[in-house]
Every structure is written in structure tokens, then in C-alpha cells.
Design an enzyme around this catalytic site. Sequence first.
Site, short mmCIF file in Angstrom:
data_model
loop_
_atom_site.label_atom_id
_atom_site.label_comp_id
_atom_site.label_asym_id
_atom_site.label_seq_id
_atom_site.Cartn_x
_atom_site.Cartn_y
_atom_site.Cartn_z
N HIS A 123 0.86 -1.19 0.00
CA HIS A 123 0.00 0.00 0.00
C HIS A 123 0.90 1.24 0.00
CE1 HIS A 123 -2.16 3.20 2.38
NE2 HIS A 123 -3.02 2.98 1.42
N HIS A 169 1.93 11.03 -2.30
CA HIS A 169 0.69 10.89 -1.54
C HIS A 169 -0.01 12.23 -1.56
CE1 HIS A 169 -1.41 9.42 2.37
NE2 HIS A 169 -2.16 9.32 1.29
#
Length: 590
Positions: A123, A169
Site C-alpha cells: 500500500h 501521496h
Amino acid sequence: MGSYSVCICFKRKFRLTEAEPPTDVKEAFRRYTEGGTHMTAEQLLRFLVEGQNDVAATISDAERILELVLHRRHHVTKFARTTLTLDDFHHFLFSTDLNGPIGSQVHQDMSAPLSHYFIYTGHNSYLTGNQLNSNCSDVPIVKALKRGVRMVELDLWPGSTKENVHVLHGRTLTTPVELIKCLKSIKEHAFSASPYPVIITLEDHLTPDLQAKAAQMISQTFGDMLFYPKSESLPEFPSPEELKYRVIISTKPPKEYLEAKSSEDKVNNSQKGKDSDEDVSVKVPPDVTVDHESNDKSDSGRSEGSSENDESNDECDRPLEAPAYKHLIAIHAAKPSGGLKASLKVEPNKVSRLSLNEQAFGKAIAYHRRDVVRFTQKNLLRVYPKATRFNSSNYKPLIGWMHGVQLLAFNMQGHGRSLWLMHGMFRANGGCGYVKKPDFLLNVSPHNQVFDPKAKLPVKKTLKVRVYLGDGWHFDFKKTHFDFYSPPDFYTRVGIAGAAADKTMKETKKKQNNWKPVWNEEFTFPLTVPELALLRIEVYEYNMPEKDMFAGQTCLPVWELRQGIRAVPLFNRKGEIYSSVRLLMSFQFV
């Protein structure tokens, strides 16, 4: 062992003594040498086959072991001596490379569809640390691939000039890395640990022009390694064997983003105030909420209704589709719609990948657990961490595996018991990153019923574990690492992670002032689901009145354990193997 200071003027001296071979080792040596003082290759082979249950062992294997042990201990050639003494035999049993607890080869059937396997899944694979302000890099991607991870995730965003593609991110302070750098690293290291396919899942926040640019980068980087499906909708996933040395792209086709956005707007306008199916802040029954690490800390700030991997919200902002980009997508990610139960419906002639955050998954298994099992028999289900895991912690994976979930996305750059369990699961099947699901998760009864994860099951198998002794800490740690005033007081915790009825932890007695502790204690574990049980092994140094100090851990798939007396290597908190620290243990199934 050296001297330890007591106050200022005094020193205590301790001697480092070698632990003699355990009684079981002596008895095995006596039995197979028929009371002699030396063991031949033929006698060693008998021990391997009968005592260790290595039924495939050959005389060549025994001769190779004998030669290696003699060379290591005595530096002799194979012509100087051809038998083992008791100490040589003990050395062999305590060698992790010659007598490890599990096999190192792929041995499962790899010709079933991808949906029949648990797949090692990362992830936010590009993050070096926490989810808010750590650096983005290709380094953690490379580390994950070398460990055997088979699915990596890249979040694609426009660069500051809007002319190039970055991986980062989104909406955080993380520093970006260029997409092309990540792609080249993936290509270079994709198959360094396993020949089986690497899946790249994309969270796409690009304009159509940048989608086309990303498609060009992907196509040029991977070339013939890319897997292209024959049609847009696959009736069944190909097998890992068919996809060896291939790279697979998985995301939502651009057109579906526009449809999903339109659908979402309608739902939001007509049902304001109601929880959506992707809302991670749903309330989950108490027996489901145990699926979180007890030591995880949640920070406030970002709403739990959003996600760092927010396929449910962020990926909807796509105005148009890019045909070349869409052509790359081999595994289509579906948008949950019409409720969780509807999202878990199995289409007769179409397979897809569905993503849920851990809390939405908790809701799914609380109310639709058999639907989840049925869905994962044919389709792929991905579960990713909730948004508040800013510290890159992870949820507990066993509940996902018990429901057949293939893609439990983990933050591989962190550490903790949940990640240790993940490492343990994927030590199975030669560490290739694909572990075949047990048959009970794939079977359908004549009455069209599937496995019920909450069903009470009888004990199927009993595992007996004996912890003999440990060694190697004095090589891998400083003399005063555990205690300034004396050698360490080690003890070992042994237990099972698995089905609710199988979970337990037990521990040995504490051995004081000894770098080479001898416990010789046996534990028994009745197992209702041995096919998914993981053996947890942790060593600590007793440090009253402060917190006990960590001294090593490992996690082993129970169904892969090799019976007999075995050398078990230990790992640090990050899952990196120690050079010397190991335990001598025995495993027996009743």
C-alpha cells in the site's frame, strides 16, 4: 562472556558456556548410529527420512550435508573424513541454511486463476515513512519487490509544471518522485525474488494529456512484459503460471471515472446525511473491530470519511478518457455502487477488482460474510488501511484471509506484529508472493453454500512445539545491549495467529544471566483451521520493572512446517533477518 560493572568499584565476571546437545538430539544420534560414535551418510539419510519426515531426501542430500558440516567445523576435505560426531550432528541440526523450519521451493499448483491465491500486496509502496510528510522514493518499492511483494501501488499526480507525472501521496507534505524512475526500478527488480506476475495498481489523478503520457512511459518501459487482455472484460483471471514474468496494470478505466462521478453526485444530492457504502466511518459490530493493531495510534485531522488510497472519491475527477491509457488496464477496478451487497454480486461472465478500506470491509464481513467469500472465489478483493493510520501502521490480516481476501494492502515500510504476520504468510510456497487458498474457501456445496467464517469447527490437527535452546545474541548485540550489569534473562513466547478458536500465546520460563539459554519446554496447540494458522515466535529479555526488551521474532505458516528438530532463524522488528540469532525447536503434528 566478559565482565559487568556493579556500582563503581566492583565487577562481575560471567563465563560464556556452550550448551550441550539436547537429550532428543543425543537420543536421535544414538538411535541412528546404533550406539556408535560416528554417523555415516547412510545413517544420516535414515534420520532425514524417518526422524525428520523428509521423505524426498536422497543419499546425495545426506552426502552434501555431511561434506558441508565437516568443512565448516573442521575445514577438512571430503576425502579426510566421511562421518559426523555428535557435535557435528548437533551443528547440522542448528544450521538454518541446512535444516530450516520450512521449505524454500514453490510447491503449490500455480495454474489456477489469480483469484484462487493470496497475493503479497503493498500500500502506498513509494513512501519511505509516515503517510503525511515522509519522502517518496523508488527505494521502498525495490525493497518490497526483493522481499517478494507482487502488487505495488503508485499514486499518480501532475507535476508542479503540469507537464510531467509524479508519484506522491496527494494532499500531504510528502515529497514527490518521478513516475519514470519508479517504473524503471520496477522493471529492473520485478522478478528478482519471484518469477510470478507483478501487478501495478494505479491511483490516477491525471489530466487526459498526462494519462496519455503515463501510458507512453508504461508501454515504453515494460514493452513485451505488459499483459494485455484479449477483451475488455475477462470471464476469468489468468493463472500465475500463464503470467510468469509479466507486468499487469490495474485501475479504473477513465470513462468509468466520469460515470462514477455523475452517479456519486446524484447519490449525494438525494441522500445527504446518509452513510455511503464507501464511507469508512461506519459503525462495526464489536467482534469485527478487533481487526486493528492494539498499539496503533490514530491522529486527528483528516476525516475518516476520506482515505489516503481513496479510490472511492479522489479517482472520480476525470473529464475524458485516454484510449491508449485505457488499453493498458488488464484488471479493471470496480466502483462500489448500490450498496455493499450489490457490490459483492458475482457477474457470470466478468471478473473485476473491488477495493474497500478496512472499515468498509469490517461492515461487509459483519453483514455479508458469505457474500465476501463467494465474491472472492472468482473476483479480486483489495482491502487497504484506514485514513487515520498516519504512522503507516497496519490492520490484522487474519480476518481478511479467513474470508478469502486476496489483496490485503499493507504499509511495508512500517513494522509491528501485523506486518510480522504478513511476512509469515508469504514465507509459504517458496516465498514467491502467491499462496494458494485452502480448498474450503473455494468450494461450493451441492446446496450452493460457501464457507462460513464464523462457523464453529472441530479440532482438525494438533501441533506440538518444543523450544530447546537459543544462540547467536552475543554475536548480533553488544554486551550491554540488554543489561549493563549482567547477561540477559531470555524467555520465548510461542503461539498461534489464525481462526478465533485457535488464537493463543504461551511462554517459556525465564533463563537468567545466559546468552545461550536452554529451555527445553513443550507446548501443544489444537487447531481448527490449520490451513490458515501462523506460528508466532518471539523472544524477549526480562527487564523488571521496565518493559521487557525485544530480542527477535519470526512467524511461520503452520501448514508448511517441516516436522522434526529444526533451526529457526529470528528477525528484527523490521523483518530483517539476524546474522546469527536462532532457536533450536521441534515440530510434530498429531
